[in-house]
Design a protein around this motif. Structure first.
Motif, PDB file in Angstrom:
ATOM      1  N   ASN A 102       0.797  -1.223   0.000  1.00 57.65           N
ATOM      2  CA  ASN A 102       0.000   0.000   0.000  1.00 57.65           C
ATOM      3  C   ASN A 102       0.839   1.287   0.000  1.00 57.65           C
ATOM      4  OD1 ASN A 102      -2.617   1.040  -0.158  1.00 57.65           O
ATOM      5  ND2 ASN A 102      -2.686   1.417   2.034  1.00 57.65           N
ATOM      6  N   TYR A 105       1.190   3.177  -3.410  1.00 58.74           N
ATOM      7  CA  TYR A 105       0.087   3.885  -4.050  1.00 58.74           C
ATOM      8  C   TYR A 105       0.352   5.387  -4.234  1.00 58.74           C
ATOM      9  CZ  TYR A 105      -4.566   5.690  -4.966  1.00 58.74           C
ATOM     10  OH  TYR A 105      -5.623   6.364  -5.506  1.00 58.74           O
ATOM     11  N   TRP A 138      -5.451  -5.095  -7.963  1.00 59.84           N
ATOM     12  CA  TRP A 138      -4.335  -4.371  -7.362  1.00 59.84           C
ATOM     13  C   TRP A 138      -3.719  -3.426  -8.395  1.00 59.84           C
ATOM     14  CZ3 TRP A 138       1.060  -4.386  -8.105  1.00 59.84           C
ATOM     15  CH2 TRP A 138       1.816  -3.800  -7.074  1.00 59.84           C
ATOM     16  N   CYS A 141      -5.152   0.055  -9.239  1.00 63.14           N
ATOM     17  CA  CYS A 141      -4.873   1.172  -8.327  1.00 63.14           C
ATOM     18  C   CYS A 141      -3.624   1.950  -8.734  1.00 63.14           C
ATOM     19  CB  CYS A 141      -4.722   0.643  -6.898  1.00 63.14           C
ATOM     20  SG  CYS A 141      -6.256  -0.067  -6.266  1.00 63.14           S
TER      21      CYS A 141
END
Length: 179
Positions: A102, A105, A138, A141
């Protein structure tokens, strides 16, 4: 020359998905790329806490092996994930790592092309669909990245059963296309 990172998520020695990863690596290296392989065997990767602190700091608050792997993902031009198929989905180790990625991102990640290499005891083109869909979720994103290719070896159960499997050739040839 591109920087290629291959992540093998099977925990089983001599796994069939790792054989696909190794074939892909041979092809990518022969094409003149810098290739690194990370295996999740012996790695400690805990579950994401969902705290979202990483969205501000671009670093995970959990001290385990995931942040070092995620840093390598950040700096790679190409990512390839190798996973056994469990219950028609990617293995939990890979899903956990993707959740822990994460911090990428909001970052200036370099990767653009992403590949998925999978194996399963069951045959049939439908077998990897959910695993590929999970990875695609995934990838969605990351607006600059795309799923560049997949390889599936079906009908392989025991370690080493991919020997002579046509998917090994496909993985090798896919690796060779990276330029």
């Amino acid at each position: 020359m591109k920087k290629v990172l291959v992540i093998s998520s099977s925990l089983r020695p001599g796994s069939n998905s790792e054989a696909l990863a190794d074939a892909f690596i041979r092809g990518a290296a022969e094409a003149g790329n810098e290739v690194e392989k990370i295996t999740l065997k012996e790695k400690e990767i805990r579950f994401c806490k969902g705290c979202l602190a990483c969205q501000q700091t671009q670093r995970c608050v959990i001290a385990d092996d995931a942040p070092a792997i995620v840093a390598k993902m950040h700096d790679a031009d190409v990512l390839a994930f190798a996973s056994p198929i469990y219950y028609y989905e990617m293995c939990g180790q890979l899903k956990t790592l993707l959740d822990r990625a994460n911090p990428l991102y909001p970052s200036g990640y370099r990767f653009r092309d992403i590949y998925m290499l999978t194996s399963a005891a069951e045959e049939g083109a439908h077998v990897p669909e959910r695993a590929v869909a999970g990875l695609t979720g995934w990838i969605d994103c990351f607006g600059k990245a795309c799923l560049a290719g997949t390889v599936f070896a079906g009908g392989v159960t025991k370690p080493g059963e991919t020997k002579g499997h046509p998917a090994l050739v496909r993985a090798y040839e896919m690796g060779k296309t990276i330029a």
